[in-house]
Design a protein around this motif. Structure first.
Motif, PDB file in Angstrom:
ATOM      1  N   THR A 213       0.336  21.683  51.217  1.00 32.89           N
ATOM      2  CA  THR A 213       0.022  20.388  51.812  1.00 32.89           C
ATOM      3  C   THR A 213      -0.949  19.612  50.935  1.00 32.89           C
TER       4      THR A 213
ATOM      5  N   ASP B  90      -3.210  15.876  51.548  1.00 35.63           N
ATOM      6  CA  ASP B  90      -3.555  14.789  52.463  1.00 35.63           C
ATOM      7  C   ASP B  90      -2.895  14.986  53.825  1.00 35.63           C
ATOM      8  N   ASN B  91      -2.925  16.219  54.331  1.00 36.98           N
ATOM      9  CA  ASN B  91      -2.361  16.587  55.639  1.00 36.98           C
ATOM     10  C   ASN B  91      -0.873  16.302  55.759  1.00 36.98           C
ATOM     11  N   LYS B  92      -0.158  16.383  54.656  1.00 36.12           N
ATOM     12  CA  LYS B  92       1.292  16.190  54.650  1.00 36.12           C
ATOM     13  C   LYS B  92       1.916  17.308  53.826  1.00 36.12           C
TER      14      LYS B  92
ATOM     15  N   ILE C  93       4.047  18.893  51.211  1.00 33.25           N
ATOM     16  CA  ILE C  93       4.627  18.355  49.980  1.00 33.25           C
ATOM     17  C   ILE C  93       5.611  19.315  49.328  1.00 33.25           C
TER      18      ILE C  93
ATOM     19  N   GLU D 230      11.475  21.690  53.845  1.00 28.52           N
ATOM     20  CA  GLU D 230      10.513  20.587  53.698  1.00 28.52           C
ATOM     21  C   GLU D 230      11.119  19.304  54.246  1.00 28.52           C
TER      22      GLU D 230
ATOM     23  N   ASN E 132       9.526  16.612  57.012  1.00 28.83           N
ATOM     24  CA  ASN E 132       9.217  15.239  56.623  1.00 28.83           C
ATOM     25  C   ASN E 132      10.343  14.243  56.878  1.00 28.83           C
TER      26      ASN E 132
ATOM     27  N   THR F  10       9.004  13.305  67.138  1.00 27.29           N
ATOM     28  CA  THR F  10       7.675  13.912  67.193  1.00 27.29           C
ATOM     29  C   THR F  10       6.971  13.682  68.524  1.00 27.29           C
TER      30      THR F  10
END
Length: 188
Positions: free
Chosen positions: A63, A65-67, A69, A92, A96, A102
């Motif tokens: 991850t 920035d809290n995402k 990758i 992944e 994403n 959500t």
């Protein structure tokens, strides 16, 4: 960007550097030398399990920035040893995807549209219905007076995407609630 000349061509570099088979530095371009892996720039890495089947291949989830990758196979996993199937390697995209839902959605009986619910409201609705189904279909004794203490109003159909520990807890929950109809893909 550097100007390309015949001296920069891989074939020429191959002959002048002594890398005759083209397996070393002669075939590397400056662009590929300047690249860095996404995993190097990640803020953190977490160990996880692939969500798709009962195999439970180990994954490393990177991850930044809290995402998420990057997701790749975990070489420390004893049975998958860092390998993932095509679905696991593409997980992944599952995380994403712009089409990923959500939030809780609820469609009331005979309604034609979905409405958004907060998690607490949805959990309360599920718990209320679970308890009501258990209460309405509880059987203490059968026709001959034998003790049953079960309900046919609740059933569990599980998938193999949860691990053994979660399956164990689900089995304990439904058994404690008196359900006798429990099936799971992992058992088959």
């Amino acid at each position: 960007m550097a100007r390309i000349t015949p001296l920069n061509w891989p074939a020429v570099r191959q002959l002048t550097s002594g890398d005759l088979f083209g397996r070393g530095p002669a075939v590397k371009s400056q662009v590929s030398e300047d690249l860095t892996a996404r995993t190097v720039t990640a803020d953190s890495m977490a160990h996880s399990v692939c969500p798709y089947c009962a195999v439970g291949c180990g994954q490393r989830v990177y991850t930044k920035d809290n995402k998420v990758i990057q997701i790749e196979g975990n070489p420390d996993s004893p049975h998958s040893r860092g390998r993932l199937c095509p679905k696991g390697a593409a997980s992944e995209q599952l995380v994403n995807s712009p089409g990923r839902i959500t939030e809780m959605l609820y469609r009331a009986p005979r309604s034609t549209k979905w409405e958004k619910l907060d998690l607490d409201t949805a959990m309360e609705m599920i718990a209320d219905r679970f308890i009501e189904a258990r209460r309405n279909h509880w059987r203490e004794k059968d026709d001959q007076g034998r003790t049953l203490r079960h309900t046919l109003g609740i059933a569990s159909l599980g998938g193999a995407t949860i691990d053994n520990e979660e399956n164990y807890l689900a089995k304990k929950l439904f058994t404690a609630a008196g359900a006798i109809q429990m099936e799971n893909q992992a058992r088959i």
